[in-house]
Enzyme design. Structure first.
Site, PDB file in Angstrom:
ATOM      1  N   THR A  50       1.797  -0.085   9.995  1.00 23.24           N
ATOM      2  CA  THR A  50       1.986  -1.483   9.593  1.00 23.24           C
ATOM      3  C   THR A  50       3.332  -1.594   8.870  1.00 23.24           C
ATOM      4  O   THR A  50       3.806  -0.630   8.265  1.00 23.24           O
ATOM      5  CB  THR A  50       0.841  -1.981   8.688  1.00 23.24           C
ATOM      6  OG1 THR A  50       0.895  -1.288   7.436  1.00 23.24           O
ATOM      7  CG2 THR A  50      -0.520  -1.790   9.347  1.00 23.24           C
ATOM      8  N   GLY A  51       3.919  -2.787   8.953  1.00 21.08           N
ATOM      9  CA  GLY A  51       5.233  -2.951   8.338  1.00 21.08           C
ATOM     10  C   GLY A  51       6.272  -2.053   8.982  1.00 21.08           C
ATOM     11  O   GLY A  51       7.143  -1.501   8.303  1.00 21.08           O
ATOM     12  N   GLY A  52       6.193  -1.957  10.296  1.00 20.41           N
ATOM     13  CA  GLY A  52       7.147  -1.094  11.011  1.00 20.41           C
ATOM     14  C   GLY A  52       8.406  -1.820  11.452  1.00 20.41           C
ATOM     15  O   GLY A  52       9.210  -1.275  12.211  1.00 20.41           O
TER      16      GLY A  52
ATOM     17  N   GLY B 254       9.653   1.537   7.252  1.00 21.11           N
ATOM     18  CA  GLY B 254       8.689   1.509   8.354  1.00 21.11           C
ATOM     19  C   GLY B 254       9.319   1.904   9.681  1.00 21.11           C
ATOM     20  O   GLY B 254       8.686   2.578  10.506  1.00 21.11           O
TER      21      GLY B 254
ATOM     22  N   TYR C 274       3.322  -6.324  -8.181  1.00 21.14           N
ATOM     23  CA  TYR C 274       3.591  -5.169  -7.305  1.00 21.14           C
ATOM     24  C   TYR C 274       3.044  -3.884  -7.921  1.00 21.14           C
ATOM     25  O   TYR C 274       2.339  -3.106  -7.252  1.00 21.14           O
ATOM     26  CB  TYR C 274       5.098  -5.057  -7.071  1.00 21.14           C
ATOM     27  CG  TYR C 274       5.515  -3.904  -6.193  1.00 21.14           C
ATOM     28  CD1 TYR C 274       5.396  -3.971  -4.810  1.00 21.14           C
ATOM     29  CD2 TYR C 274       6.031  -2.733  -6.752  1.00 21.14           C
ATOM     30  CE1 TYR C 274       5.789  -2.903  -4.005  1.00 21.14           C
ATOM     31  CE2 TYR C 274       6.428  -1.670  -5.957  1.00 21.14           C
ATOM     32  CZ  TYR C 274       6.304  -1.758  -4.583  1.00 21.14           C
ATOM     33  OH  TYR C 274       6.688  -0.698  -3.793  1.00 21.14           O
TER      34      TYR C 274
HETATM   35  N1  LIG Z   1      12.005   0.549  -1.101  1.00 23.95           N
HETATM   36  C1  LIG Z   1      11.649   1.282  -2.125  1.00 23.95           C
HETATM   37  O1  LIG Z   1      12.491   1.687  -2.943  1.00 23.95           O
HETATM   38  C2  LIG Z   1      10.209   1.652  -2.323  1.00 23.95           C
HETATM   39  C3  LIG Z   1       9.847   2.358  -3.473  1.00 23.95           C
HETATM   40  C4  LIG Z   1       8.529   2.736  -3.648  1.00 23.95           C
HETATM   41  C5  LIG Z   1       7.573   2.416  -2.716  1.00 23.95           C
HETATM   42  N2  LIG Z   1       7.938   1.720  -1.603  1.00 23.95           N
HETATM   43  C6  LIG Z   1       6.886   1.403  -0.617  1.00 23.95           C
HETATM   44  O2  LIG Z   1       7.252   1.984   0.618  1.00 23.95           O
HETATM   45  C7  LIG Z   1       6.871   1.106   1.678  1.00 23.95           C
HETATM   46  C8  LIG Z   1       8.101   0.715   2.498  1.00 23.95           C
HETATM   47  O3  LIG Z   1       9.038   0.122   1.602  1.00 23.95           O
HETATM   48  P1  LIG Z   1      10.258  -0.724   2.132  1.00 23.95           P
HETATM   49  O4  LIG Z   1      11.152  -0.957   0.965  1.00 23.95           O
HETATM   50  O5  LIG Z   1      10.795  -0.134   3.376  1.00 23.95           O
HETATM   51  O6  LIG Z   1       9.522  -2.099   2.500  1.00 23.95           O
HETATM   52  P2  LIG Z   1      10.228  -3.504   2.921  1.00 23.95           P
HETATM   53  O7  LIG Z   1      11.647  -3.314   3.171  1.00 23.95           O
HETATM   54  O8  LIG Z   1       9.817  -4.510   1.905  1.00 23.95           O
HETATM   55  O9  LIG Z   1       9.492  -3.811   4.305  1.00 23.95           O
HETATM   56  C9  LIG Z   1       8.171  -4.164   4.242  1.00 23.95           C
HETATM   57  C10 LIG Z   1       7.566  -4.117   5.602  1.00 23.95           C
HETATM   58  O10 LIG Z   1       6.233  -4.634   5.470  1.00 23.95           O
HETATM   59  C11 LIG Z   1       6.117  -5.742   6.327  1.00 23.95           C
HETATM   60  N3  LIG Z   1       5.237  -6.744   5.750  1.00 23.95           N
HETATM   61  C12 LIG Z   1       5.408  -7.474   4.625  1.00 23.95           C
HETATM   62  N4  LIG Z   1       4.387  -8.325   4.480  1.00 23.95           N
HETATM   63  C13 LIG Z   1       3.564  -8.120   5.542  1.00 23.95           C
HETATM   64  C14 LIG Z   1       2.358  -8.696   5.973  1.00 23.95           C
HETATM   65  N5  LIG Z   1       1.760  -9.691   5.271  1.00 23.95           N
HETATM   66  N6  LIG Z   1       1.798  -8.258   7.112  1.00 23.95           N
HETATM   67  C15 LIG Z   1       2.392  -7.272   7.828  1.00 23.95           C
HETATM   68  N7  LIG Z   1       3.533  -6.692   7.485  1.00 23.95           N
HETATM   69  C16 LIG Z   1       4.121  -7.118   6.338  1.00 23.95           C
HETATM   70  C17 LIG Z   1       7.510  -6.282   6.516  1.00 23.95           C
HETATM   71  O11 LIG Z   1       7.498  -7.047   7.704  1.00 23.95           O
HETATM   72  P3  LIG Z   1       8.482  -8.324   7.904  1.00 23.95           P
HETATM   73  O12 LIG Z   1       9.707  -7.748   8.510  1.00 23.95           O
HETATM   74  O13 LIG Z   1       7.704  -9.216   8.774  1.00 23.95           O
HETATM   75  O14 LIG Z   1       8.701  -8.910   6.546  1.00 23.95           O
HETATM   76  C18 LIG Z   1       8.290  -4.995   6.608  1.00 23.95           C
HETATM   77  O15 LIG Z   1       8.191  -4.421   7.870  1.00 23.95           O
HETATM   78  C19 LIG Z   1       6.196  -0.091   1.034  1.00 23.95           C
HETATM   79  O16 LIG Z   1       4.804   0.113   0.982  1.00 23.95           O
HETATM   80  C20 LIG Z   1       6.771  -0.081  -0.361  1.00 23.95           C
HETATM   81  O17 LIG Z   1       5.934  -0.707  -1.304  1.00 23.95           O
HETATM   82  C21 LIG Z   1       9.225   1.325  -1.388  1.00 23.95           C
END
Ligand SMILES: NC(=O)c1ccc[n+]([C@@H]2O[C@H](COP(=O)([O-])OP(=O)(O)OC[C@H]3O[C@@H](n4cnc5c(N)ncnc54)[C@H](OP(=O)(O)O)[C@@H]3O)[C@@H](O)[C@H]2O)c1
Length: 260
Positions: free
Chosen positions: A12-14, A19, A159
């Protein structure tokens, strides 16, 4: 390595950032991957990026994971097209950025929990009841948590609360599903390089890196490697575990420049 040859995987969220690298990792190791973004447009955009990386056969299906009807539709499609699921990665997240607690409406809290907690819950429930319970090989679930479940960051109450709930849910699911042979684990990242870093001034990037004992944020590939380990038989004796991947951020008291 080809640990996921012919495995069916849902990420999910790919559609963006980390992702995409998780999808890439499984596809490169032989899996047939289903992925979703939250909308038709974002999912299509993600599919185009993956295709531009030369990855074939990835099935993209839009699905807002907070919506039960859309989750059901996603699983109907997986059932019809693959009839099987081996691995679920709950990566989709609402970042809950930009709302200080004093201005945060309770409905906003529920919106974030709706994606991160309810979303992960109902996607996992579909995976378990529709596939894992009925298959000889029971499957594995990997959640994306965050080191902010343990060490909070500012102005992200919803969050941080959602990631704390995910950690508790991972342990609870691990206990309930262990007798059924289903493993549930999580990767808890710290800083990851995403498109949100692209717009940061260089000075801010360097300051963030100084917060990391290893002096660098994770790449999407770093996180995908941990996710793949937790999804693979390499971790077959692990469940209910939350592996932190944060360049050592969580083990320090103060960053280097203020640790005087
Ligand atoms: N980035 C960081 O520094 C960080 C740090 C710690 C943990 N994390 C965790 O690691 C994971 C990936 O982080 P990321 O920063 O790559 O995330 P991101 O850039 O915020 O991307 C989020 C992904 O989730 C999808 N998404 C959001 N809402 C959704 C919904 N209602 N239904 C289905 N898909 C949804 C988005 O799709 P859309 O394209 O449609 O929006 C996107 O593909 C997340 O779980 C995040 O909490 C990230």
């Amino acid at each position: 390595m080809n640990r996921f040859k012919d495995k069916i995987v849902l990420v999910t969220g790919g559609s963006r950032n980390t992702g995409l690298y998780i999808v890439k990792k499984f596809a490169e190791e032989g899996a047939r991957v289903f992925m979703c973004g939250s909308t038709q447009e974002s999912t299509q955009k993600g599919a185009e990026i993956l295709a531009s990386w030369g990855l074939q056969g990835i099935r993209s299906v839009p699905c807002d994971v907070s919506r039960a009807d859309q989750v059901k539709n996603l699983f109907d499609i997986i059932e019809k097209e693959a009839g099987h699921l081996d691995i679920l990665v709950n990566n989709a997240a609402h970042q809950g950025i930009g709302k200080p607690f004093v201005e945060m409406a309770p409905d906003y809290l529920m919106e974030v929990l709706g994606v991160n907690v309810r979303g992960g819950f109902q996607v996992t429930q579909q995976a378990v009841t529709r596939f894992f319970l009925k298959q000889p090989e029971k499957g594995a679930v990997v959640f994306l948590s965050s080191n902010t479940a343990q060490r909070a960051i500012r102005n992200r109450t919803a969050y941080c609360a959602s990631k704390g709930a995910i950690n508790a849910m991972v342990r609870s699911l691990a206990l309930d599903l262990a007798p059924l042979g289903i493993r549930v684990n999580a990767c808890a990242p710290g800083y990851i390089y995403t498109e949100r870093w692209d717009v940061l001034p260089e000075e801010k990037k360097q300051r963030r890196r100084l917060n990391c004992p290893l002096r660098h944020e994770a790449t999407g590939t770093d996180i995908a490697n941990v996710v793949a380990f937790l999804a693979s038989s390499d971790s077959s004796n692990m469940t209910g575990e939350i592996i932190t991947c944060d360049a050592g951020c969580s083990c320090q008291h103060m960053p280097e420049d203020v640790d005087l």
